[in-house]
Scaffold this motif. Structure first.
Motif, PDB file in Angstrom:
ATOM      1  N   LYS A   1     110.773 -95.556  22.547  1.00  0.00           N
ATOM      2  CA  LYS A   1     112.082 -95.238  21.963  1.00  0.00           C
ATOM      3  C   LYS A   1     112.726 -96.498  21.379  1.00  0.00           C
ATOM      4  N   ASP A   2     112.660 -97.608  22.130  1.00  0.00           N
ATOM      5  CA  ASP A   2     113.236 -98.859  21.650  1.00  0.00           C
ATOM      6  C   ASP A   2     112.507 -99.349  20.394  1.00  0.00           C
ATOM      7  N   LEU A   3     111.189 -99.235  20.383  1.00  0.00           N
ATOM      8  CA  LEU A   3     110.420 -99.683  19.219  1.00  0.00           C
ATOM      9  C   LEU A   3     110.679 -98.800  18.005  1.00  0.00           C
ATOM     10  N   GLU A   4     110.827 -97.490  18.218  1.00  0.00           N
ATOM     11  CA  GLU A   4     111.147 -96.601  17.103  1.00  0.00           C
ATOM     12  C   GLU A   4     112.523 -96.930  16.524  1.00  0.00           C
ATOM     13  N   LYS A   5     113.469 -97.265  17.381  1.00  0.00           N
ATOM     14  CA  LYS A   5     114.801 -97.666  16.915  1.00  0.00           C
ATOM     15  C   LYS A   5     114.707 -98.935  16.080  1.00  0.00           C
ATOM     16  N   LYS A   6     113.893 -99.880  16.538  1.00  0.00           N
ATOM     17  CA  LYS A   6     113.723-101.127  15.800  1.00  0.00           C
ATOM     18  C   LYS A   6     113.040-100.878  14.454  1.00  0.00           C
ATOM     19  N   VAL A   7     112.068 -99.968  14.430  1.00  0.00           N
ATOM     20  CA  VAL A   7     111.394 -99.631  13.175  1.00  0.00           C
ATOM     21  C   VAL A   7     112.389 -99.045  12.187  1.00  0.00           C
ATOM     22  N   ARG A   8     113.245 -98.116  12.660  1.00  0.00           N
ATOM     23  CA  ARG A   8     114.262 -97.537  11.759  1.00  0.00           C
ATOM     24  C   ARG A   8     115.190 -98.611  11.215  1.00  0.00           C
ATOM     25  N   GLN A   9     115.591 -99.555  12.083  1.00  0.00           N
ATOM     26  CA  GLN A   9     116.479-100.634  11.660  1.00  0.00           C
ATOM     27  C   GLN A   9     115.782-101.509  10.614  1.00  0.00           C
ATOM     28  N   LEU A  10     114.526-101.852  10.849  1.00  0.00           N
ATOM     29  CA  LEU A  10     113.795-102.692   9.907  1.00  0.00           C
ATOM     30  C   LEU A  10     113.535-101.956   8.593  1.00  0.00           C
ATOM     31  N   GLU A  11     113.277-100.646   8.664  1.00  0.00           N
ATOM     32  CA  GLU A  11     113.098 -99.868   7.438  1.00  0.00           C
ATOM     33  C   GLU A  11     114.390 -99.845   6.627  1.00  0.00           C
ATOM     34  N   LYS A  12     115.531 -99.740   7.304  1.00  0.00           N
ATOM     35  CA  LYS A  12     116.823 -99.753   6.613  1.00  0.00           C
ATOM     36  C   LYS A  12     117.033-101.104   5.933  1.00  0.00           C
ATOM     37  N   GLU A  13     116.768-102.196   6.662  1.00  0.00           N
ATOM     38  CA  GLU A  13     116.902-103.527   6.070  1.00  0.00           C
ATOM     39  C   GLU A  13     115.953-103.690   4.888  1.00  0.00           C
ATOM     40  N   ASN A  14     114.746-103.164   5.031  1.00  0.00           N
ATOM     41  CA  ASN A  14     113.753-103.269   3.966  1.00  0.00           C
ATOM     42  C   ASN A  14     114.225-102.534   2.715  1.00  0.00           C
ATOM     43  N   SER A  15     114.778-101.336   2.881  1.00  0.00           N
ATOM     44  CA  SER A  15     115.250-100.579   1.716  1.00  0.00           C
ATOM     45  C   SER A  15     116.450-101.272   1.067  1.00  0.00           C
ATOM     46  N   GLU A  16     117.323-101.874   1.887  1.00  0.00           N
ATOM     47  CA  GLU A  16     118.466-102.600   1.322  1.00  0.00           C
ATOM     48  C   GLU A  16     117.985-103.805   0.515  1.00  0.00           C
TER      49      GLU A  16
END
Length: 119
Positions: free
Chosen positions: A70-85
């Motif tokens: 769960k923690d890693l999936e949250k981090k992946v979502r955060q990194l994907e958001k940063e990547n798209s920005e």
């Protein structure tokens, strides 16, 4: 999964047969008390307690793994958001570089000395 089930079933049968073959009464000392019980019963209870302990350890490991996932999936979502920005910023910058730059026409100067841009 099938192999684990079959192996568990075979082990359970072997333990049950072993326990039934050793059905004599034996004294069991708990330090503060001593009882006399069937060896078969003692073997089966010991195996059951061991199985419960192993199950609890397995469940705790699964909970830890689930929380880590769960923690890693949250981090992946955060990194994907940063990547798209950052991709949007890069796209914006590359479009700004690709846009035609205004050409200054030196023949047309204003009265105050400024130049006008020709596109």
């Amino acid at each position: 999964m099938k192999a684990t089930f079959i192996l568990s079933l075979v082990m359970a049968i072997l333990i049950a047969v072993f326990a039934l073959l050793n059905g004599t009464a034996v004294p069991v000392s708990f330090g503060f008390a001593q009882i006399e019980a069937s060896l078969a019963l003692i073997i089966l209870v010991s195996v059951a307690i061991g199985a419960i302990i192993i199950y609890m350890i397995d469940v705790m490991g699964k909970f830890k793994s689930a929380r880590r996932i769960k923690d890693l999936e949250k981090k992946v979502r955060q990194l994907e958001k940063e990547n798209s920005e950052k991709a949007a910023v890069i796209t914006k910058l590359s479009q700004a570089e690709a846009a035609p730059k205004p050409v200054v026409d030196k023949d047309k100067e204003n009265e105050n000395g400024s130049t006008t841009a020709k596109q």
